[in-house]
Design a protein around this motif. Structure first.
Motif, mmCIF file in Angstrom:
data_model
loop_
_atom_site.group_PDB
_atom_site.id
_atom_site.type_symbol
_atom_site.label_atom_id
_atom_site.label_comp_id
_atom_site.label_asym_id
_atom_site.label_seq_id
_atom_site.Cartn_x
_atom_site.Cartn_y
_atom_site.Cartn_z
ATOM 1 N N GLY A 52 0.952 -1.139 0.006
ATOM 2 C CA GLY A 52 -0.025 0.038 -0.032
ATOM 3 C C GLY A 52 0.990 1.425 0.053
ATOM 4 N N THR A 55 2.770 2.133 3.155
ATOM 5 C CA THR A 55 4.322 1.137 3.316
ATOM 6 C C THR A 55 5.275 1.837 2.135
ATOM 7 O OG1 THR A 55 2.786 -0.457 3.915
ATOM 8 C CG2 THR A 55 5.015 -1.067 3.076
ATOM 9 N N GLY A 120 -2.032 -4.135 6.516
ATOM 10 C CA GLY A 120 -2.882 -5.134 7.182
ATOM 11 C C GLY A 120 -4.274 -5.049 6.376
ATOM 12 N N ASP A 125 -7.991 -6.961 2.259
ATOM 13 C CA ASP A 125 -8.668 -6.933 0.906
ATOM 14 C C ASP A 125 -8.155 -7.995 0.104
ATOM 15 O OD1 ASP A 125 -9.514 -4.482 1.627
ATOM 16 O OD2 ASP A 125 -8.091 -3.369 0.581
HETATM 17 N N1 LIG Z 1 5.908 -4.795 10.628
HETATM 18 C C1 LIG Z 1 6.164 -4.781 9.460
HETATM 19 O O1 LIG Z 1 6.897 -5.952 9.034
HETATM 20 C C2 LIG Z 1 5.526 -4.099 8.323
HETATM 21 C C3 LIG Z 1 5.329 -4.323 7.219
HETATM 22 C C4 LIG Z 1 4.860 -3.606 6.219
HETATM 23 C C5 LIG Z 1 4.647 -2.175 6.557
HETATM 24 N N2 LIG Z 1 4.786 -1.771 7.782
HETATM 25 C C6 LIG Z 1 4.055 -0.450 8.117
HETATM 26 O O2 LIG Z 1 2.906 -0.434 8.527
HETATM 27 C C7 LIG Z 1 2.344 0.820 8.236
HETATM 28 C C8 LIG Z 1 1.205 0.292 7.091
HETATM 29 O O3 LIG Z 1 0.398 1.072 7.165
HETATM 30 P P1 LIG Z 1 -1.206 0.823 6.686
HETATM 31 O O4 LIG Z 1 -1.724 -0.136 7.163
HETATM 32 O O5 LIG Z 1 -1.844 2.288 7.014
HETATM 33 O O6 LIG Z 1 -1.155 1.069 5.107
HETATM 34 P P2 LIG Z 1 -0.716 0.628 3.560
HETATM 35 O O7 LIG Z 1 -1.629 -0.566 3.392
HETATM 36 O O8 LIG Z 1 0.634 0.463 3.451
HETATM 37 O O9 LIG Z 1 -1.273 1.901 2.748
HETATM 38 C C9 LIG Z 1 -2.466 2.253 2.825
HETATM 39 C C10 LIG Z 1 -3.036 3.242 1.789
HETATM 40 O O10 LIG Z 1 -2.661 2.348 0.518
HETATM 41 C C11 LIG Z 1 -3.554 2.996 -0.453
HETATM 42 N N3 LIG Z 1 -4.393 1.937 -0.856
HETATM 43 C C12 LIG Z 1 -4.828 0.671 -0.322
HETATM 44 N N4 LIG Z 1 -5.712 -0.094 -0.988
HETATM 45 C C13 LIG Z 1 -5.836 0.722 -2.153
HETATM 46 C C14 LIG Z 1 -6.554 0.201 -3.180
HETATM 47 N N5 LIG Z 1 -7.264 -0.695 -3.490
HETATM 48 N N6 LIG Z 1 -6.498 1.163 -4.382
HETATM 49 C C15 LIG Z 1 -5.956 2.242 -4.227
HETATM 50 N N7 LIG Z 1 -5.045 2.644 -3.196
HETATM 51 C C16 LIG Z 1 -5.166 1.841 -2.045
HETATM 52 C C17 LIG Z 1 -4.356 4.120 0.108
HETATM 53 O O11 LIG Z 1 -3.361 5.204 -0.127
HETATM 54 P P3 LIG Z 1 -4.067 6.553 -0.959
HETATM 55 O O12 LIG Z 1 -5.337 6.419 -1.241
HETATM 56 O O13 LIG Z 1 -3.827 7.738 -0.004
HETATM 57 O O14 LIG Z 1 -3.080 6.509 -2.164
HETATM 58 C C18 LIG Z 1 -4.133 3.857 1.703
HETATM 59 O O15 LIG Z 1 -4.382 4.915 2.341
HETATM 60 C C19 LIG Z 1 3.334 1.544 7.256
HETATM 61 O O16 LIG Z 1 3.933 2.440 8.639
HETATM 62 C C20 LIG Z 1 4.500 0.711 7.006
HETATM 63 O O17 LIG Z 1 5.787 1.216 6.985
HETATM 64 C C21 LIG Z 1 5.237 -2.890 8.769
#
Ligand SMILES: NC(=O)c1ccc[n+]([C@@H]2O[C@H](COP(=O)([O-])OP(=O)(O)OC[C@H]3O[C@@H](n4cnc5c(N)ncnc54)[C@H](OP(=O)(O)O)[C@@H]3O)[C@@H](O)[C@H]2O)c1
Length: 180
Positions: A52, A55, A120, A125
């Motif tokens: 996403g 990330t 997540g 999804d």
């Molecule tokens: N612990 C770990 O191993 C690990 C692994 C991965 C990530 N992370 C962290 O976890 C956090 C993840 O954040 P998150 O869960 O809030 O978000 P995310 O899935 O990384 O991003 C969410 C964003 O993706 C876009 N999005 C999602 N589905 C979509 C779709 N079907 N169509 C178009 N756009 C879509 C939207 O952004 P827009 O609409 O604004 O473009 C949405 O706000 C981040 O800080 C990342 O660094 C940690």
């Protein structure tokens, strides 16, 4: 056949990042890089990555600060509604439902798997569309109380592997399906 796997670290209370998208709680944990369910062994079986926008932007910021290059030579898809700047030639920005893009991503992955890097909500999804087969989690010995959730929808999973890797409890689950 190409499978899709969500491989992620998580806190014990189910957050993959804190409320400010920080992973500080993760980087201080001890792990054996050759231990159970390790990243290198997992990544060797990956043919395409999906993430996403949050990330992606976290990664881009991290790369900018560290001076490193985009870490994936594999075809990479970023789900976003925005016109983001690609930091490598192999990044494709898409929006919409996973099923609209699954065939192209699976074809690019070849006989390897698709890795949903995060977050997540995106992984859920894919699961809701019946396109996520497995969840592998590295559970860190920490709770945050709030943050970005690991898997924010009701699903049944089946535990298929469980091990300790130093500080982490590591578990591999088959996705059974949405809770009815
Ligand atoms: N612990 C770990 O191993 C690990 C692994 C991965 C990530 N992370 C962290 O976890 C956090 C993840 O954040 P998150 O869960 O809030 O978000 P995310 O899935 O990384 O991003 C969410 C964003 O993706 C876009 N999005 C999602 N589905 C979509 C779709 N079907 N169509 C178009 N756009 C879509 C939207 O952004 P827009 O609409 O604004 O473009 C949405 O706000 C981040 O800080 C990342 O660094 C940690």
């Amino acid at each position: 056949m190409t499978r899709t796997v969500f491989y992620s670290a998580t806190t014990l209370d189910g957050y993959i990042a804190d409320e400010h998208d920080s992973l500080d709680w993760l980087f201080v944990q001890d792990q054996d890089k050759d231990g159970p369910l390790n990243y290198d062994a997992f990544f060797a079986g990956v043919g395409a990555v999906v993430m996403g926008a949050t990330t992606y932007l976290w990664l881009v910021d991290h790369l900018r600060k560290s001076g490193e290059k985009w870490p994936y030579e594999l075809p990479s898809w970023v789900f976003t509604h925005r016109a983001l700047e690609p930091v490598a030639d192999n990044i494709t920005f898409v929006s919409g439902k996973p099923v609209e893009h699954h065939a192209a991503i699976a074809e690019a992955a070849g006989d390897k798997d698709i890795w949903v890097v995060g977050g997540g909500g995106l992984a859920a999804d894919w699961a809701e569309a019946g396109l996520l087969q497995e969840l592998i989690v590295y559970i860190a010995p920490v709770t945050l109380g709030a943050g970005r959730p690991l898997f924010p929808r009701p699903f049944d999973l089946r535990l298929v592997e469980l091990a300790q890797n130093k500080a982490f409890a590591c578990a591999r689950y088959e996705v059974v399906g949405p809770r009815t």
